[in-house]
Each structure stands twice: as structure tokens, then as C-alpha cells.
Scaffold this motif. Sequence first.
Motif, PDB file in Angstrom:
ATOM      1  N   GLY A  45       0.750  -1.293  -0.118  1.00  0.00           N
ATOM      2  CA  GLY A  45       0.104  -0.126   0.141  1.00  0.00           C
ATOM      3  C   GLY A  45       0.957   1.231   0.042  1.00  0.00           C
ATOM      4  O   GLY A  45       1.643   1.590  -0.782  1.00  0.00           O
ATOM      5  N   GLU A  46       0.453   2.054   0.987  1.00  0.00           N
ATOM      6  CA  GLU A  46       0.979   3.170   1.095  1.00  0.00           C
ATOM      7  C   GLU A  46       2.641   3.390   1.327  1.00  0.00           C
ATOM      8  O   GLU A  46       3.265   4.464   0.844  1.00  0.00           O
ATOM      9  CB  GLU A  46       0.455   4.290   2.179  1.00  0.00           C
ATOM     10  N   GLY A  47       3.311   2.150   1.663  1.00  0.00           N
ATOM     11  CA  GLY A  47       4.627   2.280   1.834  1.00  0.00           C
ATOM     12  C   GLY A  47       5.186   2.020   0.354  1.00  0.00           C
ATOM     13  O   GLY A  47       5.056   2.995  -0.234  1.00  0.00           O
ATOM     14  N   LEU A  48       6.002   0.848   0.272  1.00  0.00           N
ATOM     15  CA  LEU A  48       6.576   0.725  -1.004  1.00  0.00           C
ATOM     16  C   LEU A  48       5.545   0.147  -2.192  1.00  0.00           C
ATOM     17  O   LEU A  48       5.819   0.227  -3.423  1.00  0.00           O
ATOM     18  CB  LEU A  48       7.657  -0.643  -1.039  1.00  0.00           C
ATOM     19  N   GLY A  49       4.430  -0.114  -1.904  1.00  0.00           N
ATOM     20  CA  GLY A  49       3.128  -0.346  -2.605  1.00  0.00           C
ATOM     21  C   GLY A  49       3.273  -1.481  -3.355  1.00  0.00           C
ATOM     22  O   GLY A  49       2.631  -1.793  -4.609  1.00  0.00           O
ATOM     23  N   LEU A  50       3.782  -2.725  -2.894  1.00  0.00           N
ATOM     24  CA  LEU A  50       3.813  -3.983  -3.366  1.00  0.00           C
ATOM     25  C   LEU A  50       2.336  -4.589  -3.387  1.00  0.00           C
ATOM     26  O   LEU A  50       1.391  -4.270  -2.341  1.00  0.00           O
ATOM     27  CB  LEU A  50       4.684  -4.866  -2.726  1.00  0.00           C
ATOM     28  N   ASP A  51       2.024  -5.475  -4.428  1.00  0.00           N
ATOM     29  CA  ASP A  51       0.815  -6.081  -4.277  1.00  0.00           C
ATOM     30  C   ASP A  51       0.952  -7.554  -3.972  1.00  0.00           C
ATOM     31  O   ASP A  51       2.212  -8.021  -3.546  1.00  0.00           O
ATOM     32  CB  ASP A  51       0.033  -5.791  -5.491  1.00  0.00           C
ATOM     33  N   SER A  52       0.088  -8.563  -3.931  1.00  0.00           N
ATOM     34  CA  SER A  52       0.352  -9.881  -3.701  1.00  0.00           C
ATOM     35  C   SER A  52       1.056 -10.848  -4.499  1.00  0.00           C
ATOM     36  O   SER A  52       1.909 -11.592  -4.127  1.00  0.00           O
ATOM     37  CB  SER A  52      -1.121 -10.520  -3.137  1.00  0.00           C
ATOM     38  N   ILE A  53       0.942 -10.380  -5.815  1.00  0.00           N
ATOM     39  CA  ILE A  53       2.102 -10.802  -6.914  1.00  0.00           C
ATOM     40  C   ILE A  53       3.186 -10.515  -6.514  1.00  0.00           C
ATOM     41  O   ILE A  53       4.307 -11.380  -6.734  1.00  0.00           O
ATOM     42  CB  ILE A  53       1.546 -10.490  -8.321  1.00  0.00           C
ATOM     43  N   ASP A  54       3.615  -9.216  -6.019  1.00  0.00           N
ATOM     44  CA  ASP A  54       4.958  -8.762  -5.919  1.00  0.00           C
ATOM     45  C   ASP A  54       5.511  -9.682  -4.777  1.00  0.00           C
ATOM     46  O   ASP A  54       6.567 -10.183  -4.735  1.00  0.00           O
ATOM     47  CB  ASP A  54       4.912  -7.381  -5.587  1.00  0.00           C
ATOM     48  N   ILE A  55       4.774  -9.884  -3.777  1.00  0.00           N
ATOM     49  CA  ILE A  55       5.166 -10.462  -2.466  1.00  0.00           C
ATOM     50  C   ILE A  55       5.479 -11.970  -2.807  1.00  0.00           C
ATOM     51  O   ILE A  55       6.582 -12.586  -2.502  1.00  0.00           O
ATOM     52  CB  ILE A  55       3.986 -10.381  -1.480  1.00  0.00           C
ATOM     53  N   LEU A  56       4.656 -12.559  -3.858  1.00  0.00           N
ATOM     54  CA  LEU A  56       4.889 -13.948  -4.190  1.00  0.00           C
ATOM     55  C   LEU A  56       6.564 -13.978  -4.884  1.00  0.00           C
ATOM     56  O   LEU A  56       7.337 -14.840  -4.790  1.00  0.00           O
ATOM     57  CB  LEU A  56       3.991 -14.373  -5.345  1.00  0.00           C
ATOM     58  N   GLU A  57       6.738 -12.963  -5.723  1.00  0.00           N
ATOM     59  CA  GLU A  57       7.775 -12.998  -6.530  1.00  0.00           C
ATOM     60  C   GLU A  57       9.072 -12.728  -5.480  1.00  0.00           C
ATOM     61  O   GLU A  57      10.112 -13.311  -5.835  1.00  0.00           O
ATOM     62  CB  GLU A  57       8.014 -11.820  -7.565  1.00  0.00           C
ATOM     63  N   VAL A  58       8.876 -12.009  -4.660  1.00  0.00           N
ATOM     64  CA  VAL A  58      10.113 -11.722  -3.468  1.00  0.00           C
ATOM     65  C   VAL A  58      10.003 -12.895  -2.767  1.00  0.00           C
ATOM     66  O   VAL A  58      11.165 -13.439  -2.445  1.00  0.00           O
ATOM     67  CB  VAL A  58       9.370 -10.481  -2.612  1.00  0.00           C
ATOM     68  N   ALA A  59       9.187 -13.767  -2.463  1.00  0.00           N
ATOM     69  CA  ALA A  59       9.093 -14.903  -1.547  1.00  0.00           C
ATOM     70  C   ALA A  59       9.938 -15.788  -2.313  1.00  0.00           C
ATOM     71  O   ALA A  59      10.803 -16.493  -1.684  1.00  0.00           O
ATOM     72  CB  ALA A  59       7.661 -15.383  -1.304  1.00  0.00           C
ATOM     73  N   LEU A  60       9.831 -15.961  -3.616  1.00  0.00           N
ATOM     74  CA  LEU A  60      10.353 -16.896  -4.488  1.00  0.00           C
ATOM     75  C   LEU A  60      11.924 -16.510  -4.544  1.00  0.00           C
ATOM     76  O   LEU A  60      12.661 -17.495  -4.268  1.00  0.00           O
ATOM     77  CB  LEU A  60       9.855 -16.826  -5.925  1.00  0.00           C
ATOM     78  N   VAL A  61      12.291 -15.344  -4.687  1.00  0.00           N
ATOM     79  CA  VAL A  61      13.790 -15.088  -4.858  1.00  0.00           C
ATOM     80  C   VAL A  61      14.437 -15.164  -3.571  1.00  0.00           C
ATOM     81  O   VAL A  61      15.709 -15.521  -3.473  1.00  0.00           O
ATOM     82  CB  VAL A  61      14.141 -13.776  -5.451  1.00  0.00           C
TER      83      VAL A  61
END
Length: 97
Positions: A45-61
Motif C-alpha cells: 500500500g502506502e509504503g513501497l506499494g507492493l501487491d500480492s503478486i509482488d510478494i509472491l515474487e519476493v518470496a520466490l527469490v
Amino acid sequence: MKDTAASPAPGNTDALQLEVAALIVEALNLDLEPASIPPDDSLFGEGLGLDSIDILEVALVVSKRYGFQLRADNEDNVRIFSSLRSLTEYIAANRTQ
């Protein structure tokens, strides 16, 4: 012989935090400097603005880089991914690489 220059020393959370920030920037192709990510701002949201798909990508890396699984069904994911600092602390506590 293990390459210690590539990974921060255990307990060096500032270096690990910058490494994790760089991983996020690279994985998501963000147009910002890793050091400019405030450690306590929300990743959503108001912070870095990541969404659930972004978080999945981050979790993978993160899983590939640090040798442990971040599972989608983990009830602590909201806390783990709440900020760069909380993600870094979780990685420091669970990494195998």
C-alpha cells in the motif's frame, strides 16, 4: 572455500537489510535505490506499494537466495512481509545459506 564477501556476516543486520532491499529492487525491477527503502515502512500500500503478486515474487527469490521456503499458507506472512526490517529479521533467523 565459501565466498564470504557475497553474504553479510551473521548478525550484521544492516548489511543483510541492504542485501534484501537490493533483492527486492532487482526481483521487481523497481526504479529506486535499495538504500532508499525505509526499513520500517510498509511493503504494501502506502509504503513501497507492493501487491500480492509482488510478494509472491519476493518470496520466490528469497527462498532461492537464502535456502528456506516462505510458504503462502504461513499465518505469519502479514507480519513477515510488513516491512523490510521484519522480512530481514525473518531471513536472518531462518536462512540456511
